[in-house]
Design an enzyme around this catalytic site. Structure first.
Site, PDB file in Angstrom:
ATOM      1  NE  ARG A  93      -2.454  -2.594   2.829  1.00 53.09           N
ATOM      2  CZ  ARG A  93      -2.697  -2.864   4.106  1.00 53.09           C
ATOM      3  NH1 ARG A  93      -3.329  -1.997   4.846  1.00 53.09           N
ATOM      4  NH2 ARG A  93      -2.304  -4.006   4.628  1.00 53.09           N
ATOM      5  CD  GLU A 130      -2.309  -5.210  14.283  1.00 50.41           C
ATOM      6  OE1 GLU A 130      -2.180  -4.700  13.148  1.00 50.41           O
ATOM      7  OE2 GLU A 130      -3.296  -5.012  14.988  1.00 50.41           O
TER       8      GLU A 130
HETATM    9  O1  PRP Z   1       3.329  -1.362  11.714  1.00 49.75           O
HETATM   10  P1  PRP Z   1       3.242  -2.823  11.344  1.00 49.75           P
HETATM   11  O2  PRP Z   1       2.729  -3.683  12.464  1.00 49.75           O
HETATM   12  O3  PRP Z   1       4.540  -3.348  10.822  1.00 49.75           O
HETATM   13  O4  PRP Z   1       2.144  -2.977  10.205  1.00 49.75           O
HETATM   14  C1  PRP Z   1       1.983  -2.070   9.147  1.00 49.75           C
HETATM   15  C2  PRP Z   1       2.095  -2.741   7.812  1.00 49.75           C
HETATM   16  O5  PRP Z   1       1.087  -3.744   7.667  1.00 49.75           O
HETATM   17  C3  PRP Z   1       0.416  -3.546   6.434  1.00 49.75           C
HETATM   18  O6  PRP Z   1       0.997  -4.192   5.386  1.00 49.75           O
HETATM   19  P2  PRP Z   1       1.001  -5.774   5.252  1.00 49.75           P
HETATM   20  O7  PRP Z   1       2.266  -6.322   5.838  1.00 49.75           O
HETATM   21  O8  PRP Z   1      -0.282  -6.310   5.760  1.00 49.75           O
HETATM   22  O9  PRP Z   1       1.172  -6.009   3.706  1.00 49.75           O
HETATM   23  P3  PRP Z   1       0.312  -5.590   2.424  1.00 49.75           P
HETATM   24  O10 PRP Z   1       0.399  -4.073   2.317  1.00 49.75           O
HETATM   25  O11 PRP Z   1       1.052  -6.272   1.353  1.00 49.75           O
HETATM   26  O12 PRP Z   1      -1.088  -6.061   2.619  1.00 49.75           O
HETATM   27  C4  PRP Z   1       0.501  -2.053   6.221  1.00 49.75           C
HETATM   28  O13 PRP Z   1       0.289  -1.693   4.870  1.00 49.75           O
HETATM   29  C5  PRP Z   1       1.885  -1.735   6.698  1.00 49.75           C
HETATM   30  O14 PRP Z   1       2.853  -1.947   5.682  1.00 49.75           O
HETATM   31  N1  ADE Z   2      -5.083  -3.279  11.642  1.00 44.39           N
HETATM   32  C1  ADE Z   2      -4.522  -3.163  10.442  1.00 44.39           C
HETATM   33  N2  ADE Z   2      -5.254  -2.730   9.386  1.00 44.39           N
HETATM   34  C2  ADE Z   2      -4.677  -2.609   8.172  1.00 44.39           C
HETATM   35  N3  ADE Z   2      -3.399  -2.893   7.927  1.00 44.39           N
HETATM   36  C3  ADE Z   2      -2.662  -3.328   8.950  1.00 44.39           C
HETATM   37  N4  ADE Z   2      -1.357  -3.672   9.022  1.00 44.39           N
HETATM   38  C4  ADE Z   2      -1.104  -4.045  10.285  1.00 44.39           C
HETATM   39  N5  ADE Z   2      -2.193  -3.942  11.049  1.00 44.39           N
HETATM   40  C5  ADE Z   2      -3.179  -3.489  10.233  1.00 44.39           C
END
Ligand code: PRP
Ligand code: ADE
Length: 206
Positions: A93, A130
């Protein structure tokens, strides 16, 4: 969900806006004066049953071209003229928000990708999320010593992802000027993992 003639759909979620410029955020701001919930148009957090998190979805923002533009403009306003030479966007994202910011401030864009996506030589950083573990990779040579970097993502939760991104950049001699996200989940205390590095967010969601 209710429909407002002027503003379109409002979806209820607990969120506290930090700044207001776009009309998209104005609804949030106005409602801060109200006692409890504010209308927050990123869509309702969706329960992810497999790992018991409430998922914050930014795709509703993208459906509103003016709100998307205003969001980018808020970041551009903050970072133009700050001599930033590289915007590093985090898969997936961060790839939505990073490139328009990079173009507008005249910086190169460097994607920080999940494993086995980049074709060239990479350096890697593992981190804890998370909801599991992951790894970010960056092309060797894309960022050079002395580059001034802005790290962009949609959301900070535990901070593990931003921390890994900063480590990648600092390992190759870049200076991380700031991290920028649209949403912060402050209850997860992700800021504390950034070792004092400044973090700029547009909204907090509790
Ligand atoms: O602060 P954190 O606990 O590290 O989480 C934040 C990250 O989690 C989500 O991405 P995700 O890893 O789900 O990947 P995606 O964007 O490919 O769905 C979000 O877009 C951040 O990159
Ligand atoms: N709660 C949440 N919603 C969307 N993206 C995430 N990445 C990590 N935690 C998330």
């Amino acid at each position: 969900m209710r429909r407002d003639k002027k503003e379109g759909f409002f979806l209820k979620a607990r969120a506290r806006p930090i700044i207001e410029i776009s009309s998209f955020y104005r609804g949030c701001r106005a409602s801060m004066q109200g006692p409890n919930e504010v209308p927050f148009r990123f869509g309702p957090p969706v329960a992810v049953t497999t790992c018991s998190i409430m998922f914050q979805d930014i795709t509703t923002l993208l459906l509103d071209p003016q709100a998307f533009r205003d969001t980018i403009d808020l970041f551009v306003e903050r970072y133009k003229g700050k001599n930033i030479s590289v915007v590093a966007g985090i898969e997936a994202r961060g790839f939505i928000f990073g490139p328009p910011i990079a173009l507008a401030i005249g910086a190169k864009f460097v994607p920080l990708r999940k494993p086995k996506k980049l074709p060239g030589e990479v350096i890697s950083e593992e981190y804890v999320l998370e909801y599991g573990r992951d790894c970010l990779q960056m092309h060797v040579g894309a960022v050079e010593p002395g580059d001034r970097a802005l790290v962009v993502d949609d959301l900070i939760a535990t901070g593990g992802t931003l921390c890994a991104a900063m480590n990648l950049l600092e390992r190759v001699g870049a200076q991380v000027v700031e991290c920028a996200c649209v949403i912060e989940l402050p209850d997860l205390k992700g800021r504390e993992r950034l070792h004092g590095k400044p973090l700029y967010v547009l909204v907090e969601s509790h």
